[in-house]
Design a protein around this motif. Structure first.
Motif, PDB file in Angstrom:
ATOM      1  N   SER A   1       0.547  -1.328   0.056  1.00  0.00           N
ATOM      2  CA  SER A   1       0.152  -0.040  -0.097  1.00  0.00           C
ATOM      3  C   SER A   1       0.722   1.418  -0.010  1.00  0.00           C
ATOM      4  N   ASN A   2       1.836   1.386   0.493  1.00  0.00           N
ATOM      5  CA  ASN A   2       2.894   2.488   0.611  1.00  0.00           C
ATOM      6  C   ASN A   2       3.644   2.660  -0.436  1.00  0.00           C
ATOM      7  N   GLY A   3       3.813   1.692  -1.318  1.00  0.00           N
ATOM      8  CA  GLY A   3       4.375   1.724  -2.717  1.00  0.00           C
ATOM      9  C   GLY A   3       5.616   1.035  -2.715  1.00  0.00           C
ATOM     10  N   ASN A   4       6.054   0.333  -1.491  1.00  0.00           N
ATOM     11  CA  ASN A   4       7.239  -0.210  -1.329  1.00  0.00           C
ATOM     12  C   ASN A   4       7.230  -1.418  -2.233  1.00  0.00           C
ATOM     13  N   LEU A   5       8.219  -2.185  -2.591  1.00  0.00           N
ATOM     14  CA  LEU A   5       8.270  -3.348  -3.198  1.00  0.00           C
ATOM     15  C   LEU A   5       8.500  -4.409  -2.316  1.00  0.00           C
ATOM     16  N   LYS A   6       7.514  -5.398  -2.455  1.00  0.00           N
ATOM     17  CA  LYS A   6       7.426  -6.450  -1.518  1.00  0.00           C
ATOM     18  C   LYS A   6       8.013  -7.924  -2.186  1.00  0.00           C
ATOM     19  N   VAL A   7       8.982  -8.719  -1.865  1.00  0.00           N
ATOM     20  CA  VAL A   7       9.581  -9.864  -2.458  1.00  0.00           C
ATOM     21  C   VAL A   7       9.273 -10.918  -1.665  1.00  0.00           C
ATOM     22  N   GLU A   8       8.845 -11.995  -2.166  1.00  0.00           N
ATOM     23  CA  GLU A   8       8.731 -13.391  -1.072  1.00  0.00           C
ATOM     24  C   GLU A   8       9.473 -14.462  -2.168  1.00  0.00           C
ATOM     25  N   PHE A   9      10.383 -15.140  -1.473  1.00  0.00           N
ATOM     26  CA  PHE A   9      11.274 -16.042  -2.033  1.00  0.00           C
ATOM     27  C   PHE A   9      11.163 -17.482  -1.426  1.00  0.00           C
TER      28      PHE A   9
END
Length: 225
Positions: A38-46
């Motif tokens: 929501s805040n524009g940050n990139l989320k990565v799940e590995f």
């Protein structure tokens, strides 16, 4: 719902596999998903298919503030990272309305030099970042050094980065960035807070020992009467 289930379900919400075709996907030893929170940050799940069971986690979550910081001429990103297992108990997050692992919410703040484009387009680079650079034991070792006054390698919350080397991608560490982070106002305050906490714990332990000694003394006096 595990990561693999969420991976398939959220594919339409800007979550993609780093492999560009089915053949590559079969050869990969990991699955990775990307999304924008929501805040524009990139989320990565590995998710590491070949994770070492001795590490007690198979999934690394990384959240990156897209606005880089300039430190000693280096572009560094403020990140939050956590580690958890696909078999973790899933709890309802009242804020998002989704089920999630409690360990996945136990973030550690780090500074890292990461190429966001390569992270999302180059499977080898992604693997080195998520499995190598962000290895839990490695990250915690750096963060512990950052809380020491005079560590062997000053680092603050900086953990290095990944770059192209002769034999492919590899980790690197900039000593000038590490020193700058170590001497930052944030880290100076954190070390002060830690010293205060350790001293408070020491005083509490002393008081407990005194109380125990006083109790034993009274018991001895009572037995001697």
């Amino acid at each position: 719902m595990g990561f693999l289930d969420r991976f398939k379900k959220n594919n339409k919400e800007n979550v993609s596999n780093v492999a560009s075709n089915n053949q590559q996907s079969k050869q990969l030893t990991f699955c990775v998903g990307y999304s924008q929170i929501s805040n524009g940050n990139l989320k990565v799940e590995f998710f590491d298919k070949n994770a070492d069971f001795k590490k007690f986690y198979d999934t690394t979550r990384l959240i990156i503030d897209r606005k880089p910081l300039e430190i000693e001429g280096h572009q560094v990103y403020n990140c939050a990272v956590s580690w958890y297992g696909q078999n973790d108990c899933q709890m309802l997050d009242t804020k998002t309305g989704e089920f999630d692992s409690l360990r996945a919410k136990e973030y550690r703040g780090v500074l890292a030099e990461i190429d966001l484009e390569l992270l999302q387009t180059d499977q080898n680079y992604c693997n080195m970042v998520m499995k190598g650079l962000l290895d839990k034991e490695r990250v915690e070792k750096y963060l512990e050094s950052g809380l020491q006054e005079t560590p062997e390698l000053p680092c603050g919350k900086y953990i290095g980065g990944v770059m192209q080397k002769e034999n492919g991608y590899g980790k690197f560490f900039s000593t000038v960035v590490g020193k700058a982070s170590h001497n930052s106002h944030l880290m100076v305050e954190r070390r002060q807070e830690r010293r205060k906490m350790i001293e408070e714990q020491r005083q509490k332990a002393i008081e407990n020992k005194k109380a125990q000694i006083e109790k034993l003394q009274k018991e001895l006096e009572s037995m001697e009467k």
